[in-house]
Design a protein around this motif. Structure first.
Motif, short mmCIF file in Angstrom:
data_model
loop_
_atom_site.label_atom_id
_atom_site.label_comp_id
_atom_site.label_asym_id
_atom_site.label_seq_id
_atom_site.Cartn_x
_atom_site.Cartn_y
_atom_site.Cartn_z
N ASP A 68 -15.21 -63.75 0.81
CA ASP A 68 -16.03 -63.87 0.05
C ASP A 68 -17.26 -64.54 0.00
O ASP A 68 -18.02 -64.63 -0.77
N ASP A 80 -20.23 -58.28 -1.36
CA ASP A 80 -19.91 -57.45 -2.33
C ASP A 80 -20.45 -56.11 -2.03
O ASP A 80 -19.82 -54.90 -2.31
N GLU A 130 -18.06 -52.59 -1.55
CA GLU A 130 -18.63 -51.26 -2.17
C GLU A 130 -18.41 -50.13 -1.06
O GLU A 130 -18.07 -49.08 -1.52
#
Length: 317
Positions: free
Chosen positions: A118, A124, A128
């Motif tokens: 992260d 992010d 996805e």
């Protein structure tokens, strides 16, 4: 049948000279068949080298392959010319907005193993993409860090930082010779390894996943995730004969600056002599693995690409 590539992509000339069947887009359009649509999400800094390596493997099957190149939408590479990226790569945001589907997707590794998942700047968007594969890709192949990242996202399996780099050519045992992905594999085989992290077999199996190839020295190498229609490989069957040598020379050059001790790649140079040309002992298994993956895709993917992601076919049959 050949792999379909833009005639101006560097891989077109490289593979043509090697005898790999390639076809320009205008010639492919005249064939009345549906090619398999495969894409490469290329996270490696040396984009062209990585394109060549994977195009060489997926272009060796008797099927016509349409090969697309994808990049992260905002992350900018510093090691490949902008005009190359502009000419041949599409940002994921554009691909997702188009609604198009793919029979297969390869997600490469990236030289960011020391970071927590992260903490990666494009994490992010990458997660996805992982979720997008479930509705828009029939089968996904995560390589090295890319495979570890997928497994962490879908199953919470942790990666563990090692005290020293695993670097060289290591023997791996074939644990599942009945697997269609290992069709034609020897009982054991050699695979190039270059990483600072590992995922542990006990934790992988506790997540309900199947380890197909494993090494007593460097741990699991190939994992099947049928629920997510994915394979994860932590090592580098796609590497060229000289790739580990290039990494070794790069690391040596860096050591002259920071004083780090650099280990020679294990079981790589003949007689452990860096002056001798390395021998490729993994090429046949590389072609087998990617050929088997493509064969399984061909046999199970919907003919109507609009149904990809709707027909939740287990690739094991």
């Amino acid at each position: 049948m050949p792999i379909k590539l833009p005639s101006s992509l560097p891989a077109y000339d490289v593979l043509s000279k090697e005898g790999v069947m390639v076809m320009a887009e205008d010639a492919a359009a005249r064939q009345d068949i549906r090619p398999l649509r495969l894409a490469l999400l290329n996270l490696m800094p040396k984009k062209i080298q990585t394109e060549n390596q994977f195009a060489r493997l997926i272009g060796a099957t008797p099927l016509q392959i349409e090969f697309s190149l994808i990049r992260m939408s905002e992350h900018q590479t510093r090691n490949t010319a902008p005009d190359h990226m502009e000419a041949f790569y599409r940002p994921f945001a554009d691909v997702a907005a188009s609604g198009e589907t793919f029979d297969g997707l390869i997600i490469t590794g990236a030289p960011i193993e020391h970071l927590d998942f992260d903490a990666v700047t494009y994490w992010d968007e990458l997660t996805e993409i992982f979720d997008w594969t479930q509705s828009h890709v029939h089968s996904t192949f995560g390589v090295c860090w890319g495979g570890m990242a997928m497994m962490n996202h879908f199953h919470g399996v942790k990666k563990h930082l090692l005290d020293e780099k695993l670097f060289g050519c290591y023997r791996h045992a074939n644990l599942k010779p009945e697997s269609p992905f290992l069709r034609g594999f020897s009982d054991d085989m050699v695979m190039p390894v270059s990483r600072w992290t590992e995922m542990r077999r006990a934790e992988i199996e506790a997540a309900g996943l199947s380890v197909l190839l494993d090494s007593p020295e460097v741990g699991p190498a190939l994992v099947e995730d049928p629920v997510h229609r994915a394979l994860y490989i932590f090592n580098h069957l796609e590497y060229d004969s000289d790739t580990l040598n290039e990494e070794y020379r790069r690391d040596l050059a860096g050591a002259q600056v920071d004083g780090a001790e650099i280990r020679m790649p294990v079981n790589y140079f003949p007689d452990d002599d860096p002056a001798k040309r390395p021998q490729n002992r993994w090429r046949s298994h590389a072609h087998l693995l990617y050929g088997n993956w493509i064969s399984e895709i061909y046999q199970t993917t919907p003919f109507d690409m609009a149904r990809i992601g709707l027909d939740r076919i287990d690739l094991r049959g």
